[in-house]
Design an enzyme around this catalytic site. Structure first.
Site, short mmCIF file in Angstrom:
data_model
loop_
_atom_site.label_atom_id
_atom_site.label_comp_id
_atom_site.label_asym_id
_atom_site.label_seq_id
_atom_site.Cartn_x
_atom_site.Cartn_y
_atom_site.Cartn_z
CE1 TYR A 33 1.15 -0.12 4.49
CE2 TYR A 33 -0.06 1.95 4.38
CZ TYR A 33 0.81 1.16 4.91
OH TYR A 33 1.41 1.34 6.07
CE LYS A 147 3.26 3.11 2.96
NZ LYS A 147 3.58 3.24 4.32
CD GLU A 179 9.81 2.01 10.73
OE1 GLU A 179 9.97 2.78 9.82
OE2 GLU A 179 9.99 0.58 10.11
CG LEU A 203 8.31 2.28 4.60
CD1 LEU A 203 7.70 1.06 4.18
CD2 LEU A 203 7.16 3.16 5.22
N1 PDD Z 1 2.97 5.26 7.54
N2 PDD Z 1 7.62 3.75 9.13
C1 PDD Z 1 6.48 3.22 9.04
C2 PDD Z 1 6.62 1.60 9.54
C3 PDD Z 1 5.21 3.52 8.42
O1 PDD Z 1 4.30 2.99 8.49
C4 PDD Z 1 5.62 5.13 7.84
C5 PDD Z 1 4.21 5.39 7.15
C6 PDD Z 1 6.62 5.73 7.74
C7 PDD Z 1 6.75 7.00 7.33
O2 PDD Z 1 7.04 6.82 5.80
P1 PDD Z 1 6.18 8.02 4.91
O3 PDD Z 1 7.17 9.23 5.10
O4 PDD Z 1 6.79 7.49 3.54
O5 PDD Z 1 4.91 8.17 5.06
C8 PDD Z 1 7.60 4.91 8.53
C9 PDD Z 1 1.44 5.53 6.74
C10 PDD Z 1 1.46 6.86 6.88
C11 PDD Z 1 0.63 4.60 6.88
O6 PDD Z 1 0.84 3.55 7.26
O7 PDD Z 1 -0.66 5.28 7.25
#
Ligand code: PDD
Length: 284
Positions: A33, A147, A179, A203
């Site tokens: 996703y 992801k 994270e 991620l």
């Molecule tokens: N989540 N690390 C994890 C485990 C994440 O699920 C996310 C983002 C990030 C940040 O990545 P980015 O800057 O590309 O959004 C880091 C999204 C927002 C979610 O699952 O809703």
């Protein structure tokens, strides 16, 4: 206006979007996703989003449901149909519908869907006050760089932070923060931003990528390494980043103050730099 979602080639009202119970996303969490911010009706950091989706798909040997140009056009139509000005688009691709069998089915079309969520992005009272986080054990699998829609460990982590009245959980592994449950984690010490290098352990956040670029362009020092909970407690500042939070100051961890327990100067500077970049992209 009733929300419109995209499901396998069609734009429909959300109650009319149907996916089989034999979809491998439902049975196995076999899919990927993305969450893409939208400001002024425009997709933000589109190139980075396409690159990461490409990577996630190829790591799982999944096909694009259509060309990348068609994919973006689909998301743009969805934004238009929902008259979305500010918020985000969620989109996922799964391996499709097939009899339940662990190995991949042959010649099965992927399932693709997307929906929008309206939310105020650029102005955030939380970003002005800062948020609180707790630490939890990182229970995830070994390919966190993908992801994947399989997010149970992250749901458990987020539920724990909710129970503690906190905004986010920072996950710990071997004494180091990996994270946040849905965000990238950073500390600032002696004017240097510290965050983990990309690897299978985390991620590759798009905000992380952009913030490191903005830091380099603006003379903000960065050190790519893992950090411990003790280092968070003695840091000058801490923050997190994600598609849904942009840059969010973190002011306590496990109930203990970080720095002066208020958003730090470097954190606020990076947030402003990112907001400026978004405004430029969005034509504001
Ligand atoms: N989540 N690390 C994890 C485990 C994440 O699920 C996310 C983002 C990030 C940040 O990545 P980015 O800057 O590309 O959004 C880091 C999204 C927002 C979610 O699952 O809703």
């Amino acid at each position: 206006m009733k929300p419109i979602v995209y499901c396998n080639g069609e734009f429909v009202e959300e109650q009319n979007a149907k996916v089989s119970i034999f979809d491998r996303g439902y049975l196995f969490g076999d899919g990927v996703y993305e969450v893409v911010p939208v400001v002024n009706g425009q997709l933000i950091d589109k190139i980075e989003f396409l690159a990461r989706l490409q990577r996630s798909l190829s790591e799982l040997e999944l096909e694009w449901p259509c060309s990348q140009i068609e994919y973006v056009a689909m998301l743009e139509t969805l934004i238009e149909r929902n008259e979305l000005v500010e918020g985000s688009v969620y989109t996922q691709v799964t391996r499709g519908v097939a009899p339940r069998d662990f190995s991949f089915p042959d010649n099965t079309p992927t399932t693709c869907m997307a929906f929008t969520t309206a939310k105020s992005y650029l102005s955030s009272p939380q970003a002005e006050a800062g948020v609180e986080v707790i630490t939890v054990e990182d229970l995830r699998w070994k390919r966190r760089d993908i992801k994947s829609i399989a997010l149970l460990a992250q749901c458990l982590a987020k539920q724990q932070s909710k129970r503690h009245g906190c905004y986010e959980s920072w996950m710990l592994e071997d004494g180091f923060i990996t994270e946040g449950s849905s965000s990238t984690a950073y500390i600032v010490k002696n004017n240097t931003v510290i965050t983990r290098p990309n690897s299978n352990d985390v991620l590759p956040g798009i905000r992380r990528h952009v913030l490191l670029e903005l830091a380099a362009d603006n003379g903000i020092a960065v050190e790519l390494r893992a950090f411990t909970l003790d280092e968070v407690l003695t840091a000058d500042e801490a923050f997190l980043s994600s598609a849904t939070t942009l840059v969010m100051p973190v002011v306590t961890i496990d109930g203990k103050p970080i720095g002066e327990k208020k958003p730090g100067l470097i954190t606020l500077k990076l947030r402003q730099l990112y907001v400026d970049r978004i405004k430029k992209q969005a034509g504001l």
